[in-house]
Enzyme design. Structure first.
Site, PDB file in Angstrom:
ATOM      1  N   HIS A 135      29.571  53.417  39.962  1.00  0.00           N
ATOM      2  CA  HIS A 135      29.535  51.812  39.858  1.00  0.00           C
ATOM      3  C   HIS A 135      28.188  51.340  39.344  1.00  0.00           C
ATOM      4  O   HIS A 135      28.037  50.320  38.630  1.00  0.00           O
ATOM      5  CB  HIS A 135      29.673  51.090  41.375  1.00  0.00           C
ATOM      6  N   LYS A 174      43.238  45.640  53.687  1.00  0.00           N
ATOM      7  CA  LYS A 174      43.001  46.892  53.453  1.00  0.00           C
ATOM      8  C   LYS A 174      41.729  47.303  54.253  1.00  0.00           C
ATOM      9  O   LYS A 174      40.664  46.698  54.232  1.00  0.00           O
ATOM     10  CB  LYS A 174      42.479  46.896  51.920  1.00  0.00           C
ATOM     11  N   ARG A 189      37.538  56.209  34.294  1.00  0.00           N
ATOM     12  CA  ARG A 189      37.012  57.766  34.540  1.00  0.00           C
ATOM     13  C   ARG A 189      38.137  58.518  33.931  1.00  0.00           C
ATOM     14  O   ARG A 189      38.080  59.477  33.309  1.00  0.00           O
ATOM     15  CB  ARG A 189      36.826  57.919  35.900  1.00  0.00           C
ATOM     16  N   SER A 219      34.808  56.136  45.637  1.00  0.00           N
ATOM     17  CA  SER A 219      34.226  55.692  46.791  1.00  0.00           C
ATOM     18  C   SER A 219      35.153  56.499  47.982  1.00  0.00           C
ATOM     19  O   SER A 219      34.737  56.911  49.084  1.00  0.00           O
ATOM     20  CB  SER A 219      34.753  54.297  46.993  1.00  0.00           C
TER      21      SER A 219
HETATM   22  O1  PNS Z   1      37.624  48.831  43.212  1.00  0.00           O
HETATM   23  P1  PNS Z   1      39.042  48.675  43.231  1.00  0.00           P
HETATM   24  O2  PNS Z   1      39.673  48.584  44.520  1.00  0.00           O
HETATM   25  O3  PNS Z   1      39.875  49.382  42.159  1.00  0.00           O
HETATM   26  O4  PNS Z   1      39.187  47.004  42.674  1.00  0.00           O
HETATM   27  C1  PNS Z   1      40.277  46.500  42.345  1.00  0.00           C
HETATM   28  C2  PNS Z   1      40.304  45.190  42.134  1.00  0.00           C
HETATM   29  C3  PNS Z   1      39.599  44.476  43.185  1.00  0.00           C
HETATM   30  C4  PNS Z   1      39.659  44.857  40.629  1.00  0.00           C
HETATM   31  C5  PNS Z   1      41.612  44.615  41.991  1.00  0.00           C
HETATM   32  O5  PNS Z   1      42.460  44.812  42.800  1.00  0.00           O
HETATM   33  C6  PNS Z   1      41.829  43.091  41.507  1.00  0.00           C
HETATM   34  O6  PNS Z   1      41.759  42.495  40.590  1.00  0.00           O
HETATM   35  N1  PNS Z   1      42.333  42.393  42.605  1.00  0.00           N
HETATM   36  C7  PNS Z   1      42.752  40.896  42.432  1.00  0.00           C
HETATM   37  C8  PNS Z   1      44.091  40.311  42.555  1.00  0.00           C
HETATM   38  C9  PNS Z   1      44.736  39.993  41.384  1.00  0.00           C
HETATM   39  O7  PNS Z   1      43.991  39.420  40.543  1.00  0.00           O
HETATM   40  N2  PNS Z   1      45.789  40.578  41.080  1.00  0.00           N
HETATM   41  C10 PNS Z   1      46.398  40.381  39.845  1.00  0.00           C
HETATM   42  C11 PNS Z   1      45.943  41.470  38.906  1.00  0.00           C
HETATM   43  S1  PNS Z   1      47.075  41.833  37.582  1.00  0.00           S
END
Ligand code: PNS
Length: 158
Positions: free
Chosen positions: A20, A44, A91, A128
């Site tokens: 990150h 979560k 990645r 993570s």
């Molecule tokens: O670190 P992560 O868990 O991979 O992050 C995922 C994250 C927070 C970027 C993703 O879950 C997200 O953008 N959630 C927001 C909800 C949203 O907008 N959903 C529609 C996306 S297509």
């Protein structure tokens, strides 16, 4: 006069890793302002509370970034903080599949653009989830996470 451009780096950051940090650092070199947005998703389970994750990000990056939280749609948060572009690290093929689908859906919704930065090879295997597993099982996370996160993990596990 050049327009100021803001990148938004979203994620769970439970906890922030060196992967990150690499992506955020590179976004700082490319954009005038970087907002790191931590998702607030009570359904979560997380090791670090939301406020612990915010504090860790602030400790690691100091005043270089703005740190925010969001719980709704990412596209709405991007609009609310006045960001132009989402920046994410990729990645693996799995990341690519998952991230491009979200990027395309977000673009479909609002025209928001996502820029992918290819993770530096030395961080490719860091996640993570693995960091938490190693810490839980008593292994060393040195070199995988910033020092402040390593310290926080030790405190959590003690
Ligand atoms: O670190 P992560 O868990 O991979 O992050 C995922 C994250 C927070 C970027 C993703 O879950 C997200 O953008 N959630 C927001 C909800 C949203 O907008 N959903 C529609 C996306 S297509």
């Amino acid at each position: 006069m050049t327009a100021h451009k803001t990148a938004l780096c979203p994620g769970s950051f439970d906890p922030p890793t060196n992967g990150h940090a690499d992506v955020i650092g590179r976004a700082l070199a490319l954009f005038d302002r970087v907002v790191v947005a931590v998702i607030d998703n009570p359904s979560k389970e997380s090791l670090f509370t939301l406020s612990e994750r915010l504090d860790l990000l602030k400790e690691v990056f100091g005043g270089d970034i703005d740190v925010t939280t969001f719980s709704g749609l990412l596209v709405e948060h991007v609009r609310d903080v006045g960001a132009d572009t989402v920046v994410k690290g990729i990645r693996t093929f799995e990341d690519y599949e998952y991230e491009t689908q979200m990027a395309q859906m977000n673009h479909h919704m609002t025209g928001m653009e996502t820029i992918f930065l290819s993770t530096r090879p030395q961080y490719r295997f860091i996640s993570s989830s693995l960091v938490k597993e190693i810490a839980r099982l008593g292994g060393s996370v040195g070199g995988l996470v910033p020092d402040a996160v390593e310290k926080a993990l030790k405190e959590k596990m003690s």
